[in-house]
Design a protein around this motif. Structure first.
Motif, PDB file in Angstrom:
ATOM      1  N   ILE A   1       0.845  -1.188   0.000  1.00 22.43           N
ATOM      2  CA  ILE A   1       0.000   0.000   0.000  1.00 22.43           C
ATOM      3  C   ILE A   1       0.877   1.233   0.000  1.00 22.43           C
ATOM      4  CG2 ILE A   1      -1.916  -1.071   1.240  1.00 22.43           C
ATOM      5  CD1 ILE A   1      -0.849   0.387   3.763  1.00 22.43           C
ATOM      6  N   PRO A   2       0.346   2.355  -0.449  1.00 20.21           N
ATOM      7  CA  PRO A   2       1.110   3.590  -0.327  1.00 20.21           C
ATOM      8  C   PRO A   2       1.263   3.912   1.148  1.00 20.21           C
ATOM      9  CG  PRO A   2      -0.782   3.871  -1.769  1.00 20.21           C
ATOM     10  CD  PRO A   2      -0.945   2.558  -1.091  1.00 20.21           C
ATOM     11  N   ASP A   3       2.310   4.640   1.454  1.00 18.63           N
ATOM     12  CA  ASP A   3       2.592   4.909   2.850  1.00 18.63           C
ATOM     13  C   ASP A   3       1.671   5.988   3.403  1.00 18.63           C
ATOM     14  OD1 ASP A   3       5.709   5.729   4.612  1.00 18.63           O
ATOM     15  OD2 ASP A   3       3.828   4.802   5.266  1.00 18.63           O
ATOM     16  N   GLU A   4       0.384   5.688   3.468  1.00 21.80           N
ATOM     17  CA  GLU A   4      -0.581   6.665   3.992  1.00 21.80           C
ATOM     18  C   GLU A   4      -1.478   5.985   5.008  1.00 21.80           C
ATOM     19  OE1 GLU A   4      -2.629   7.981   0.453  1.00 21.80           O
ATOM     20  OE2 GLU A   4      -0.656   8.100  -0.505  1.00 21.80           O
ATOM     21  N   GLU A   5      -1.792   6.688   6.071  1.00 22.89           N
ATOM     22  CA  GLU A   5      -2.562   6.078   7.155  1.00 22.89           C
ATOM     23  C   GLU A   5      -3.962   5.677   6.755  1.00 22.89           C
ATOM     24  OE1 GLU A   5      -0.375   8.726  10.516  1.00 22.89           O
ATOM     25  OE2 GLU A   5      -2.295   9.291   9.654  1.00 22.89           O
ATOM     26  N   ASP A   6      -4.591   6.501   5.947  1.00 20.84           N
ATOM     27  CA  ASP A   6      -5.961   6.177   5.577  1.00 20.84           C
ATOM     28  C   ASP A   6      -6.044   4.811   4.927  1.00 20.84           C
ATOM     29  OD1 ASP A   6      -7.242   9.471   4.641  1.00 20.84           O
ATOM     30  OD2 ASP A   6      -6.729   8.542   6.559  1.00 20.84           O
ATOM     31  N   GLU A   7      -4.977   4.452   4.255  1.00 25.70           N
ATOM     32  CA  GLU A   7      -4.997   3.165   3.569  1.00 25.70           C
ATOM     33  C   GLU A   7      -5.068   2.028   4.580  1.00 25.70           C
ATOM     34  OE1 GLU A   7      -5.119   5.473   0.494  1.00 25.70           O
ATOM     35  OE2 GLU A   7      -5.470   3.307   0.501  1.00 25.70           O
ATOM     36  N   VAL A   8      -4.355   2.175   5.673  1.00 25.17           N
ATOM     37  CA  VAL A   8      -4.378   1.117   6.681  1.00 25.17           C
ATOM     38  C   VAL A   8      -5.777   0.973   7.271  1.00 25.17           C
ATOM     39  CG1 VAL A   8      -3.440   0.347   8.876  1.00 25.17           C
ATOM     40  CG2 VAL A   8      -1.951   1.472   7.226  1.00 25.17           C
ATOM     41  N   LEU A   9      -6.383   2.109   7.560  1.00 22.80           N
ATOM     42  CA  LEU A   9      -7.739   2.067   8.113  1.00 22.80           C
ATOM     43  C   LEU A   9      -8.707   1.437   7.117  1.00 22.80           C
ATOM     44  CD1 LEU A   9      -7.909   5.539   9.833  1.00 22.80           C
ATOM     45  CD2 LEU A   9      -8.384   3.359  10.909  1.00 22.80           C
ATOM     46  N   LYS A  10      -8.525   1.805   5.875  1.00 26.07           N
ATOM     47  CA  LYS A  10      -9.381   1.271   4.822  1.00 26.07           C
ATOM     48  C   LYS A  10      -9.295  -0.245   4.768  1.00 26.07           C
ATOM     49  CE  LYS A  10      -9.504   1.842  -0.237  1.00 26.07           C
ATOM     50  NZ  LYS A  10      -8.976   2.714  -1.314  1.00 26.07           N
ATOM     51  N   ILE A  11      -8.071  -0.746   4.840  1.00 25.98           N
ATOM     52  CA  ILE A  11      -7.873  -2.195   4.805  1.00 25.98           C
ATOM     53  C   ILE A  11      -8.526  -2.844   6.023  1.00 25.98           C
ATOM     54  CG2 ILE A  11      -6.169  -4.053   4.841  1.00 25.98           C
ATOM     55  CD1 ILE A  11      -5.802  -2.731   2.309  1.00 25.98           C
ATOM     56  N   MET A  12      -8.372  -2.213   7.179  1.00 32.91           N
ATOM     57  CA  MET A  12      -8.944  -2.804   8.379  1.00 32.91           C
ATOM     58  C   MET A  12     -10.461  -2.844   8.307  1.00 32.91           C
ATOM     59  SD  MET A  12      -6.675  -1.910  11.649  1.00 32.91           S
ATOM     60  CE  MET A  12      -7.620  -3.159  12.530  1.00 32.91           C
ATOM     61  N   GLU A  13     -11.051  -1.797   7.719  1.00 36.64           N
ATOM     62  CA  GLU A  13     -12.510  -1.813   7.570  1.00 36.64           C
ATOM     63  C   GLU A  13     -12.936  -2.984   6.696  1.00 36.64           C
ATOM     64  OE1 GLU A  13     -15.089   0.949   7.812  1.00 36.64           O
ATOM     65  OE2 GLU A  13     -13.874   2.634   8.495  1.00 36.64           O
ATOM     66  N   LEU A  14     -12.176  -3.205   5.637  1.00 37.78           N
ATOM     67  CA  LEU A  14     -12.511  -4.298   4.719  1.00 37.78           C
ATOM     68  C   LEU A  14     -12.453  -5.653   5.422  1.00 37.78           C
ATOM     69  CD1 LEU A  14     -10.457  -3.266   1.561  1.00 37.78           C
ATOM     70  CD2 LEU A  14     -12.941  -3.344   1.729  1.00 37.78           C
ATOM     71  N   LEU A  15     -11.554  -5.753   6.406  1.00 41.02           N
ATOM     72  CA  LEU A  15     -11.317  -7.061   7.016  1.00 41.02           C
ATOM     73  C   LEU A  15     -12.092  -7.303   8.307  1.00 41.02           C
ATOM     74  CD1 LEU A  15      -7.493  -7.389   6.340  1.00 41.02           C
ATOM     75  CD2 LEU A  15      -9.425  -8.152   4.963  1.00 41.02           C
ATOM     76  N   ARG A  16     -13.135  -6.533   8.502  1.00 44.39           N
ATOM     77  CA  ARG A  16     -13.954  -6.797   9.680  1.00 44.39           C
ATOM     78  C   ARG A  16     -14.573  -8.173   9.564  1.00 44.39           C
ATOM     79  NH1 ARG A  16     -16.695  -0.891  10.339  1.00 44.39           N
ATOM     80  NH2 ARG A  16     -18.016  -1.826  11.934  1.00 44.39           N
ATOM     81  N   GLY A  17     -14.634  -8.868  10.703  1.00 41.64           N
ATOM     82  CA  GLY A  17     -15.228 -10.197  10.687  1.00 41.64           C
ATOM     83  C   GLY A  17     -14.223 -11.311  10.472  1.00 41.64           C
ATOM     84  N   THR A  18     -12.986 -10.955  10.190  1.00 40.61           N
ATOM     85  CA  THR A  18     -11.971 -12.010  10.038  1.00 40.61           C
ATOM     86  C   THR A  18     -11.237 -12.186  11.359  1.00 40.61           C
ATOM     87  OG1 THR A  18     -10.230 -10.471   9.400  1.00 40.61           O
ATOM     88  CG2 THR A  18     -11.617 -11.333   7.636  1.00 40.61           C
TER      89      THR A  18
END
Lengths: 367, 367
Positions: free
Chosen positions: A303-320
């Motif tokens: 991912i690009p080195d940006e914080e929003d990207e990390v949050l975005k990924i975490m939102e996608l992975l809810r439930g895992t």
């Protein structure tokens, strides 16, 4: 029918064994020994043990089952102490040592088979954590639990121990003690010698070439990770598995010589085969991870080195079963991507790869 | 002012370089060479290159910058080809090889410094993937990009190359080519020899002891991961960095001998020091590295076992040097899941504690 279990050593291993026993046998009484007070206290607070002592001999006579989960040297000493005590008739005694032959041979020598039953054990799981606070009922989930019966081991010892430890959810495997030591010399003991030697070699090289530290990347990191293991434990292991380890050292030096010859003679075919075979064998051996703290299922996302990207990924992975998220700042050779996500199950790892690939255009790698 | 860039080799490295160049210089024209058709096609489809050829000499005369991102052997061959072509005056030529001295010495020998400018490069990033389909604009994010100027390298080559590659977001580092090869022999090349040798050794041992495969766990897996590297690449590396690697092999054998002596003489103090020093050096080398694997400053938050809570915490901690997030599962019903957050700096650790305590009523612990 209830039993009294006595666990000597309330660290990561002994503590986790206690939790495991309690899981399937909540009615059992568990007594504990630990030299240090902190783990004794924590073990009591966490309900691992019902009572705890710092005097090993005190609780031994009360036990139906004695588990020596202390370091190898202490295990050997405690066998002498047990030999001099009056214990319950047919008490079952076992250990948790990383080497087996030295311990089993001593047990056979000093314990009276008419009075006690002994079987060697090696629970093959752990983590870099230590102490009762790190103990985990799931530590041994699906791990190999090696039992090394000797000529003096009775069948009832094997079956009873497996029953007592049923709550650990391990894979019990019977092995000859000598074979155990040979195999572990190859897959565990000698690799530790390699890792530490490489680390020391690089440490010295750093004195000559300061960039050594900076260019050390993922592969080097992987190869030296186990160099951070506890020195006392590994000294004891080398001391109690000498022949097998010396033989592995000798064999390895011969292999290094062979590679050196290939290089000197510019034998590219031989070198190619050397690397190719190593690769093939590894794939074939499908080196498995057991359920241990550092053995789960990783996914890497560039991912690009940006914080929003990390949050975005975490939102996608809810439930895992996401258990760990690491932001690898350094992008180095052998590391696949900036974001390293760890899951408990392979199913979640695979599903998450699909989720991320569907929702973003980031590249996702599974190791 | 626009430029024409010619990238030879449209695999993972060449393809990713192309994407990186385009990111900051969308006006540049990028031509590509690849022997295989699949990657040529993919590179065109993905917009990595504007045109692609399988005839290396064809596009070379059109280029302002030529990047040789092919295997080492081919790079050496292509230098000969370039030496025989009429190129643009002062064309800038570089490579991407894992070893430097052999390539740089050949470039200095066959290229005419009055007509071309050469500088050796080694982008220190990658993955086990290959081919144009694996190319990724973020592959080199924050990676070291080593530049090895020789006596014939002009200053303008260094600055111009850094400008052309600015979209790769790398850390450019100048090094002597010989020193580069020494350092990489220690941290990369020799470790690959170790990993493959260990893998072969275990493969043979498996013939004698079938449990070898089953008891190989996390540590063994870590130590042999790089044994799955591509054999062709590593054969070339060993062939072009012979002296340094031979010297590392010799040094390592001496270290193994020393350990063997410690074992034979039962020198527990020496063995303990051996393991201890290895551990210390590794910790030391990690601490100075940015984003090292080991934890720096940890914070623990008792949160309810709900996913939204984790996201909430992460939103609160935007702007901090958060590097790792672990969800520690607890095994008791009345304890919340413990969230363990790792920061690079103590200041962020303390600040984050305050932030969380202010915004929530969760308990926060600093270890």
């Amino acid at each position: 029918m209830t039993k009294t279990i006595y666990i000597a050593g309330l660290g990561l291993i002994g503590g986790s064994i206690a939790l495991g026993i309690k899981r399937d046998h909540p009615d059992y009484k568990i007594l504990g020994y630990n030299r240090g007070e902190v783990s004794r206290q924590i073990a009591l607070e966490r309900g691992m043990v019902d009572e705890a002592t710092d005097d090993f001999a005190a609780f031994a006579p009360l036990a139906d089952v004695i588990i020596l989960a202390v370091p190898i040297e202490q295990t050997l000493d405690f066998l002498d102490i047990l030999a001099g005590l009056v214990l319950k008739p047919n008490v079952l005694i076992t250990d948790a040592g990383s080497t087996k032959l030295t311990i089993v041979e001593k047990a056979d020598r000093v314990l009276d088979p008419k009075k006690v039953r002994f079987i060697g054990s090696h629970p093959m799981a752990g983590s870099h954590k230590s102490g009762a606070q790190a103990a985990d009922v799931n530590l041994f989930e699906n791990a190999y639990y090696i039992l090394t019966p000797s000529a003096l081991t009775v069948e009832s010892a094997i079956s009873e121990l497996q029953d007592v430890l049923s709550g650990l959810h391990v894979r019990f495997t019977l092995m000859d003690a000598g074979e155990h030591d040979q195999v572990t010399s190859q897959v565990s003991h000698f690799p530790h010698v390699l890792a530490s030697s490489l680390m020391l070699q690089a440490g010295d090289y750093r004195e000559r070439y300061s960039m050594t530290q900076h260019l050390a990347a993922g592969g080097f990191r992987d190869m030296t990770r186990i160099a951070e293991s506890e020195p006392g434990m590994w000294t004891s292991i080398l001391a109690t598995n000498q022949d097998a380890i010396l033989e592995r050292i000798e064999d390895f030096k011969n292999r290094l010589d062979a590679v050196a010859q290939m290089i000197v003679h510019r034998d590219q075919v031989a070198l190619w085969n050397f690397f190719h075979q190593g690769s093939q064998i590894r794939k074939e051996m499908e080196i498995h991870r057991r359920g241990g703290v550092d053995s789960f299922y990783d996914l890497y996302v560039n991912i690009p080195d940006e914080e929003d990207e990390v949050l975005k990924i975490m939102e996608l992975l809810r439930g895992t079963s996401l258990m760990n998220l690491r932001i690898n700042e350094e992008n180095r050779e052998d590391i696949h991507g900036i974001l390293q996500i760890t899951f408990k199950t392979q199913a979640d790892q695979i599903r998450s790869k699909e989720i991320i690939e569907k929702a973003t255009d980031y590249q996702v790698f599974i190791d």
